[in-house]
Design an enzyme around this catalytic site. Sequence first.
Site, PDB file in Angstrom:
ATOM      1  N   ALA A 292      39.582   9.126  46.379  1.00 39.82           N
ATOM      2  CA  ALA A 292      38.684   8.836  45.252  1.00 39.82           C
ATOM      3  C   ALA A 292      38.954   7.415  44.763  1.00 39.82           C
ATOM      4  CB  ALA A 292      38.878   9.845  44.116  1.00 39.82           C
ATOM      5  N   PHE A 293      37.982   6.850  44.045  1.00 41.00           N
ATOM      6  CA  PHE A 293      38.095   5.431  43.665  1.00 41.00           C
ATOM      7  C   PHE A 293      39.267   5.181  42.727  1.00 41.00           C
ATOM      8  CE2 PHE A 293      36.957   4.630  39.242  1.00 41.00           C
ATOM      9  CZ  PHE A 293      36.517   5.870  38.831  1.00 41.00           C
ATOM     10  N   LYS A 294      39.768   6.231  42.075  1.00 42.88           N
ATOM     11  CA  LYS A 294      40.869   6.029  41.137  1.00 42.88           C
ATOM     12  C   LYS A 294      42.118   5.489  41.831  1.00 42.88           C
ATOM     13  CE  LYS A 294      39.231   9.010  37.487  1.00 42.88           C
ATOM     14  NZ  LYS A 294      38.030   9.653  38.062  1.00 42.88           N
ATOM     15  N   ASP A 295      42.194   5.660  43.156  1.00 41.37           N
ATOM     16  CA  ASP A 295      43.326   5.106  43.900  1.00 41.37           C
ATOM     17  C   ASP A 295      43.428   3.592  43.747  1.00 41.37           C
ATOM     18  OD1 ASP A 295      44.396   7.465  45.032  1.00 41.37           O
ATOM     19  OD2 ASP A 295      42.873   7.443  46.605  1.00 41.37           O
TER      20      ASP A 295
END
Length: 461
Positions: free
Chosen positions: A110-113
């Site tokens: 997910a982009f939160k990485d």
Amino acid sequence: MRYVSTRGQAPVLGFEEAMFAGLARDGGLYVPEAVPRLAPDAIAALAGLPYEEVALRVMRPFIGDAFAEDELRAAVAAAHAGFGHPARAPLKQLAPNRFLLELFHGPTLAFKDFAMQVIGQLFQRALARRGARITIVGATSGDTGSAAIEAFRGLEGVDVFILFPDGRVSEVQRRQMTTPAEANVHAIALQGDFDACQARVKDLFNDHAFRDAVGLAAVNSINWARVLVQAVYYFAAAVALGAPHRSVAFAVPTGNFGDVYAGAVARAMGLPVARLVVATNHNDILHRCLTTGRYAPEAVRPSISPSMDIQLASNFERALFDALGRDGSAVAGLMGRLAAGGFEVPAPALAALRAAYASGRASEAETAATIAATLAATGELLCPHSAVAAKVAAEVQGPEPMVVLATAHPAKFPEAVEAATGLRPALPARLADLHDRPERVTVLPDDLAALQSLIRERIAR
Ligand SMILES: *Cc1c(COP(=O)(O)O)cnc(C)c1O
């Protein structure tokens, strides 16, 4: 570079202090005193560079002397080393003049990485310099917790405790939190719902003696450093599509307003962003606010895009601060009315918000239909969050290239994708054995004292 609070009453801090503080002491969010600009030729020079080099050039002016050049370079390199794609944020074409920005090639898909990996590396380096230890505690409904664990696993000077609601996260999300074997990772299944998890984390922070004794810290989505890191992929994508000579639009699946606000930061730095489109699911407080001017939370309704099931979009406060002419007391006044049910955005501020952000919403049926239609037209499988943005993007497409942010891999939400298409998306090869790895989790009752003694015990090891 100095950071001020959106409510105007907290101490002014440098980058490193703002990064560790998270929330400001007056309840506000930290923002740069002035957003540094990149000149058009500096933006043009980003074309063709490796992603990490773009990250360094975009972030550098916000960080000032908080991190030395080689320190920042090493942190950014380590943060992206675990990504499964050499471009880090590759672009694909969906339709004439419409593109998909794949932000799901990080370790938890997910982009939160992106932000969490960089923050982990910066925290570790700053703590080593200070000779300090911290204890990170967070509550998660799924994606944030796994990204935090993945970012901090095995790092020196940090323990990470993540609370998730027992039995209420997807199997992939749970396994991503319970399978890392490092001793500094502590996954806690709390016998309560997500609100209970958040309430216990708040309790921990409000117990000042405990907070100081264990060096409590948070990495939630209001952290300025997270927003900053996310501005990088707006630059990378826009430059690949012809910026600064051509302006580009972005459609962003939105919950807490962190990701789309990063786009606003990129624009404030000088990136020609034609439109920023806020795309919501049926929890549409932001779309309603931009349409009617009234910001009024309702009860959260579960959806197939659960990471956007939010009624209080904490980062929206930063957009309000901009729209209110950076008047901290005006922001504090509006926020004070939230407890009584909501507020009306004053007319000039509403006009400024509408000039800065377009918006739209997708119902559950529209989201599912978009997943199916995109597969049929392009062969691409979208996760439900990305599909919300794709649906709204098609409605508002203008003459400039439209970039749809794909915030998670479809295999993170296999049930919803299979229900929409009949296809069950497979995990990427590097995660294929996730279901065979041993799990390690502590089930706890919803009880503050039990949580505090577990944390004390674990960090004493
Ligand atoms: C967190 C998340 C979002 C929402 O991002 P915000 O920055 O909170 O607006 C969208 N999609 C996915 C997959 C997420 O994990």
